[in-house]
Design an enzyme around this catalytic site. Structure first.
Site, PDB file in Angstrom:
ATOM      1  N   GLY A 179      83.471   8.581  46.070  1.00  0.00           N
ATOM      2  CA  GLY A 179      84.327   8.947  47.187  1.00  0.00           C
ATOM      3  C   GLY A 179      84.470  10.444  47.340  1.00  0.00           C
ATOM      4  N   GLY A 180      85.670  10.874  47.743  1.00  0.00           N
ATOM      5  CA  GLY A 180      85.914  12.288  47.976  1.00  0.00           C
ATOM      6  C   GLY A 180      85.733  13.144  46.745  1.00  0.00           C
ATOM      7  N   GLY A 414      54.160  32.271  59.932  1.00  0.00           N
ATOM      8  CA  GLY A 414      55.583  32.491  59.752  1.00  0.00           C
ATOM      9  C   GLY A 414      56.033  32.302  58.322  1.00  0.00           C
ATOM     10  N   ALA A 415      55.333  31.457  57.573  1.00  0.00           N
ATOM     11  CA  ALA A 415      55.705  31.238  56.177  1.00  0.00           C
ATOM     12  C   ALA A 415      55.530  32.516  55.364  1.00  0.00           C
ATOM     13  CB  ALA A 415      54.878  30.102  55.586  1.00  0.00           C
TER      14      ALA A 415
END
Length: 524
Positions: A179-180, A414-415
């Site tokens: 859970g949280g 771009g890499a």
């Protein structure tokens, strides 16, 4: 005070009572609960703390704390510590704060008093400027205390966020975390898990089955291997608690105490000018032939020792902490053995997170580049390769620590820019004489530029081969980038370690400030 002082026996009796109470607290609830913990292959909270900290250095705080909740029988069950042990000690002689859930008490579930103890130790760690390690083994919020318990998590999350980038925060998962409660580890810098005994998930198997119809085990949903290999939530996974905690100690030895200090340096026994002759054979000249980048890292760093982070997740990029010339460095490297070392969604996020951590804690960055580009595909585009790849670009552009990049072989498109090129702020950029820096590979470039010429030729294939050869000779020779000032030097692979060590020594006093702002708005 005289021997016949009537208060003297009373004080001695009270001291004896205190000692007995402390021993009772130290032992825990009962032997049956301890035996049950051991039967699951798990240590107790105090046994874990003893393994984590230097022997005899633990100072506990609030050991006598008890909850004040009523209802559901809680008023009749008020054990000391309230299910969490908090305090501080040393690891390799340096102060470390710690809290450890005691599963033997309320299943380690968090209540009001339990949460307040954690809040206080977190505040002390931040005030002292020392790392915080949480040893997690709890069943979530204490249901009997209702929303009061839930608000305790809010206080932990807020403190995790405030401490982020200020002190190292390490979460060690040694039991369930559901859970949280799982969000606190997610907010910290590093997450360790132990196979078979630790799990993390937001909704458990029963809820998953009820909502989606999917049947899954605890381990299959949120076990150590799942989070170390599939989700990327866990940075490390080990077979037993002893090994896990020893590795936490090793990690702490590579980190500074806080963001105002540098990581601890040592006198290197490995000569900084040691020739790296094996590198001449480790990396094939042919751009399409794979090799293990880990062997390159081993050859470059002190004594071949490094700590790889997220080893099994997004394995096409390597991130690791090591030392070069005794100085701790963060290493980011493409891994040609996996997907040819391309950048994809997961690899970009993995490297970006690591770069940000290193920058936050003043750890210089060494980037080893052999990247053919970003991974193409509909799945990558639809899942946000632009947005998520930009995280790595943002992380490098924002980093003010010393940054050195070394291009071993390919650096395309771009890499190449994203992998800490000179244009995005690398302090020094080097390359081996086998480097190919270009917009794309020669074959692809020739097919685009000379498409019509190739199609019109009497022998298209022969023409294509000739044009590829010409393109390589003109634009992809090893010295093209150096001639245009995009590299600081082309270095002999044998001298790689010396060059990096000398560069790091020169950059040790680097100072750079970012523009004044509340905070940036990085791509999410």
């Amino acid at each position: 005070m005289t021997a016949d002082d009537p208060a003297a026996p009373d004080i001695r009796a009270r001291v004896a009572q205190l000692r007995g109470l402390r021993e009772q607290v130290r032992r825990g609830p009962d032997e049956k609960a301890t035996a049950s913990q051991h039967a699951k292959g798990k240590l107790t909270a105090r046994e874990r703390i003893e393994l984590l900290l230097d022997e005899g250095t633990f100072t506990e705080v609030e050991p006598l704390r008890r909850h004040r909740a009523t209802g559901f029988g809680l008023e009749d069950r008020r054990p000391h510590t309230d299910g969490v042990v908090t305090g501080w000690g040393t690891v390799h002689g340096r102060t470390v704060f710690v809290y450890a859930h005691d599963f033997r008490i309320f299943g380690g579930a968090l209540g009001e008093a339990h949460a307040e103890k954690i809040h206080r130790i977190m505040d002390r760690a931040l005030a002292a400027g020392a790392p915080l390690v949480s040893l997690n083994d709890g069943a979530g919020a204490r249901i009997q205390e209702g929303v009061t318990a839930l608000s305790g998590y809010g206080g932990i999350f807020r403190r995790n966020a405030r401490a982020s980038g200020v002190i190292p925060q390490i979460s060690v998962m040694l039991g369930p975390c559901a859970g949280g409660a799982a969000y606190s580890p997610a907010l910290t810098d590093f997450v360790f898990m132990v196979r078979e005994t630790s799990q993390m998930f937001i909704t458990g198997p029963d809820v998953v089955q009820a909502v989606t119809g999917e049947k899954v085990t605890l381990g299959g949903l949120g076990g150590a291997d799942v989070h170390a290999e599939v989700s990327g939530v866990a940075h490390f996974a080990y077979d037993d608690e002893e090994t896990c905690l020893e590795e936490v100690r090793y990690l702490l030895s590579l980190l500074p105490q806080n963001n105002r200090e540098t990581a601890p340096a040592v006198h290197p026994e490995d000569p900084v000018d040691r020739p790296c002759d094996p590198l001449l054979d480790l990396v094939p000249a042919g751009g399409h032939r794979p090799y293990d980048m880990r062997r390159v890292v081993e050859e470059i760093v002190d004594d071949g020792e490094y700590l790889e982070i997220h080893e099994r997740w997004a394995a096409n990029v390597i991130v690791a902490l090591a030392r070069i010339g005794g100085q701790v460095v963060g290493i980011v490297a493409n891994q040609p053995l996996v997907l040819a070392g391309v950048l994809d969604i997961d690899a970009s996020e993995k490297a970006a997170r690591f770069v940000q951590m290193c920058d936050a804690f003043n750890i210089p960055l060494v980037t080893l580049v052999d990247v053919p580009g970003f991974l193409p595909g509909v799945d990558q585009e639809h899942n946000g390769i632009i947005r998520r790849g930009a995280k790595l670009l943002y992380a490098y552009c924002n980093a003010t620590v010393p940054r050195i990049s070394l291009i071993l072989r390919k650096a395309y498109g771009g890499a190449y820019i994203v992998m800490d090129s000179r244009s995005v702020g690398a302090d020094l950029s080097f390359a081996w004489p086998s480097n190919e820096i270009a917009v794309m590979g020669a074959e692809g470039a020739a097919n685009v530029i000379f498409r019509r010429r190739i199609q019109a030729a009497d022998d298209p294939e022969a023409t294509r081969r000739q044009l590829v050869k010409e393109y390589k000779a003109e634009l992809m020779h090893p010295y093209y980038a150096a001639e245009r000032g995009l590299l600081d030097d082309v270095v002999d692979p044998v001298e790689t370690r010396r060059v990096l060590a000398e560069s790091l020594r020169m950059l040790r006093t680097k100072h750079a400030d970012l523009a004044s702002r509340k905070h940036g708005n990085p791509p999410q």
